[in-house]
Design a protein around this motif. Structure first.
Motif, mmCIF file in Angstrom:
data_model
loop_
_atom_site.group_PDB
_atom_site.id
_atom_site.type_symbol
_atom_site.label_atom_id
_atom_site.label_comp_id
_atom_site.label_asym_id
_atom_site.label_seq_id
_atom_site.Cartn_x
_atom_site.Cartn_y
_atom_site.Cartn_z
ATOM 1 N N GLU A 127 0.808 -1.227 0.000
ATOM 2 C CA GLU A 127 0.000 0.000 0.000
ATOM 3 C C GLU A 127 0.838 1.272 0.000
ATOM 4 O O GLU A 127 0.335 2.364 -0.300
ATOM 5 C CB GLU A 127 -0.940 0.015 1.212
ATOM 6 C CG GLU A 127 -0.236 -0.029 2.559
ATOM 7 C CD GLU A 127 -1.210 0.092 3.734
ATOM 8 O OE1 GLU A 127 -2.037 1.039 3.705
ATOM 9 O OE2 GLU A 127 -1.139 -0.747 4.645
ATOM 10 N N PHE A 128 2.120 1.187 0.313
ATOM 11 C CA PHE A 128 2.990 2.360 0.317
ATOM 12 C C PHE A 128 3.945 2.390 -0.879
ATOM 13 O O PHE A 128 4.879 3.198 -0.907
ATOM 14 C CB PHE A 128 3.813 2.402 1.625
ATOM 15 C CG PHE A 128 2.974 2.361 2.863
ATOM 16 C CD1 PHE A 128 2.241 3.463 3.273
ATOM 17 C CD2 PHE A 128 2.933 1.201 3.632
ATOM 18 C CE1 PHE A 128 1.473 3.422 4.419
ATOM 19 C CE2 PHE A 128 2.174 1.157 4.786
ATOM 20 C CZ PHE A 128 1.424 2.270 5.184
ATOM 21 N N SER A 129 3.735 1.513 -1.839
ATOM 22 C CA SER A 129 4.660 1.416 -2.978
ATOM 23 C C SER A 129 4.671 2.687 -3.818
ATOM 24 O O SER A 129 5.694 3.044 -4.418
ATOM 25 C CB SER A 129 4.279 0.222 -3.866
ATOM 26 O OG SER A 129 4.404 -0.981 -3.138
ATOM 27 N N ASN A 130 3.551 3.399 -3.896
ATOM 28 C CA ASN A 130 3.450 4.590 -4.732
ATOM 29 C C ASN A 130 4.030 5.839 -4.069
ATOM 30 O O ASN A 130 4.041 6.913 -4.677
ATOM 31 C CB ASN A 130 1.990 4.862 -5.105
ATOM 32 C CG ASN A 130 1.392 3.726 -5.934
ATOM 33 O OD1 ASN A 130 2.112 3.065 -6.705
ATOM 34 N ND2 ASN A 130 0.092 3.484 -5.782
ATOM 35 N N ILE A 131 4.467 5.750 -2.832
ATOM 36 C CA ILE A 131 5.033 6.904 -2.125
ATOM 37 C C ILE A 131 6.537 6.942 -2.387
ATOM 38 O O ILE A 131 7.246 5.965 -2.118
ATOM 39 C CB ILE A 131 4.753 6.817 -0.613
ATOM 40 C CG1 ILE A 131 3.251 6.765 -0.354
ATOM 41 C CG2 ILE A 131 5.394 7.990 0.122
ATOM 42 C CD1 ILE A 131 2.899 6.597 1.112
ATOM 43 N N PRO A 132 7.045 8.036 -2.931
ATOM 44 C CA PRO A 132 8.487 8.111 -3.214
ATOM 45 C C PRO A 132 9.312 8.075 -1.931
ATOM 46 O O PRO A 132 8.926 8.618 -0.905
ATOM 47 C CB PRO A 132 8.646 9.466 -3.933
ATOM 48 C CG PRO A 132 7.276 9.811 -4.420
ATOM 49 C CD PRO A 132 6.322 9.220 -3.420
ATOM 50 N N GLY A 133 10.458 7.451 -2.023
ATOM 51 C CA GLY A 133 11.380 7.410 -0.892
ATOM 52 C C GLY A 133 11.100 6.320 0.113
ATOM 53 O O GLY A 133 11.786 6.239 1.140
ATOM 54 N N ILE A 134 10.123 5.492 -0.136
ATOM 55 C CA ILE A 134 9.818 4.400 0.794
ATOM 56 C C ILE A 134 10.819 3.274 0.585
ATOM 57 O O ILE A 134 10.965 2.730 -0.511
ATOM 58 C CB ILE A 134 8.383 3.891 0.593
ATOM 59 C CG1 ILE A 134 7.374 4.952 1.028
ATOM 60 C CG2 ILE A 134 8.151 2.606 1.388
ATOM 61 C CD1 ILE A 134 7.441 5.293 2.500
ATOM 62 N N THR A 135 11.512 2.943 1.661
ATOM 63 C CA THR A 135 12.481 1.850 1.624
ATOM 64 C C THR A 135 12.173 0.851 2.718
ATOM 65 O O THR A 135 11.357 1.121 3.621
ATOM 66 C CB THR A 135 13.911 2.387 1.804
ATOM 67 O OG1 THR A 135 14.009 3.027 3.090
ATOM 68 C CG2 THR A 135 14.262 3.406 0.700
ATOM 69 N N ALA A 136 12.840 -0.277 2.646
ATOM 70 C CA ALA A 136 12.646 -1.301 3.677
ATOM 71 C C ALA A 136 13.109 -0.784 5.034
ATOM 72 O O ALA A 136 12.498 -1.084 6.077
ATOM 73 C CB ALA A 136 13.392 -2.568 3.297
#
Length: 209
Positions: A127-136
């Motif tokens: 659900e957060f894949s479309n937010i830029p800068g999201i990493t593990a």
């Protein structure tokens, strides 16, 4: 001879007037009202009844601390209801309800970020894949923070639950002391007699020896 007779009459008269007529005195003894003679006047019976009532031991309501603690352990607030401290029930229920609500909300957040963290590690969409800068790494920190807040909420809720039990036990144990007429702590209005200030609310502590 006449003088002796006169002296004797004077002494006898003084003694006669010095004696107290038994009908002029009221003897009050602590006899039960059922043993009072029916010949007594209604006023004497009322006097005896009033004295018995004033000398009778004050009946103090007592609560069982064990019952109060068990009631609060089974259902928070029930021990306060048993102790007739009704104003504490909303506080107890509100504290525990708020703690449970915060715990559930943080658990939901932890589950969301945990699933997203696992999906990010496996290269899957979340659900957060479309937010830029999201990493593990960012998802891992967020899930840890949600988990920590959940644990804090659980600890605080457990503390409120324990305090609820302790409060019920202490209230039941100290109820007799609070009803002592020689010791009273109650709200009062304090007025400054030397100034022009208005009355202020405060606590009044009275102790009678």
């Amino acid at each position: 001879m006449k003088k002796l007779v006169l002296i004797f009459l004077v002494i006898f008269s003084v003694k006669a007037f010095a004696q107290v007529n038994p009908n002029d005195t009221i003897r009050v003894e602590n006899y039960p009202t059922d043993s009072v003679s029916t010949k007594s006047s209604p006023s004497e019976i009322e006097v005896l009844t009033d004295i018995q009532e004033s000398n009778a031991p004050v009946k103090v309501m007592k609560f069982n601390p064990t019952k109060a603690g068990l009631y609060s352990a089974v259902l928070p607030g029930l021990g306060q209801y048993y102790n007739k401290k009704y104003w504490k029930i909303p506080i107890v229920l509100g504290g525990i309800g708020t703690g449970v609500g915060i715990t559930l909300w943080n658990q939901k957040q932890y589950t969301r970020y945990r699933n997203a963290f696992i999906a990010q590690l496996n290269g899957q969409t979340h659900e957060f894949s479309n937010i830029p800068g999201i990493t593990a790494e960012a998802l891992g920190r967020t899930q840890d923070r949600a988990k920590r807040q959940r644990d804090y909420a659980i600890a605080v809720t457990g503390l409120v639950y324990i305090l609820n039990i302790v409060d019920a036990v202490v209230d039941a144990h100290l109820y007799e002391g609070r009803k002592d007429p020689d010791l009273a702590l109650q709200p009062a209005l304090l007025y400054d007699e030397f100034g022009n200030q208005n009355s202020k609310a405060g606590l009044s502590l009275s102790y009678n020896f």
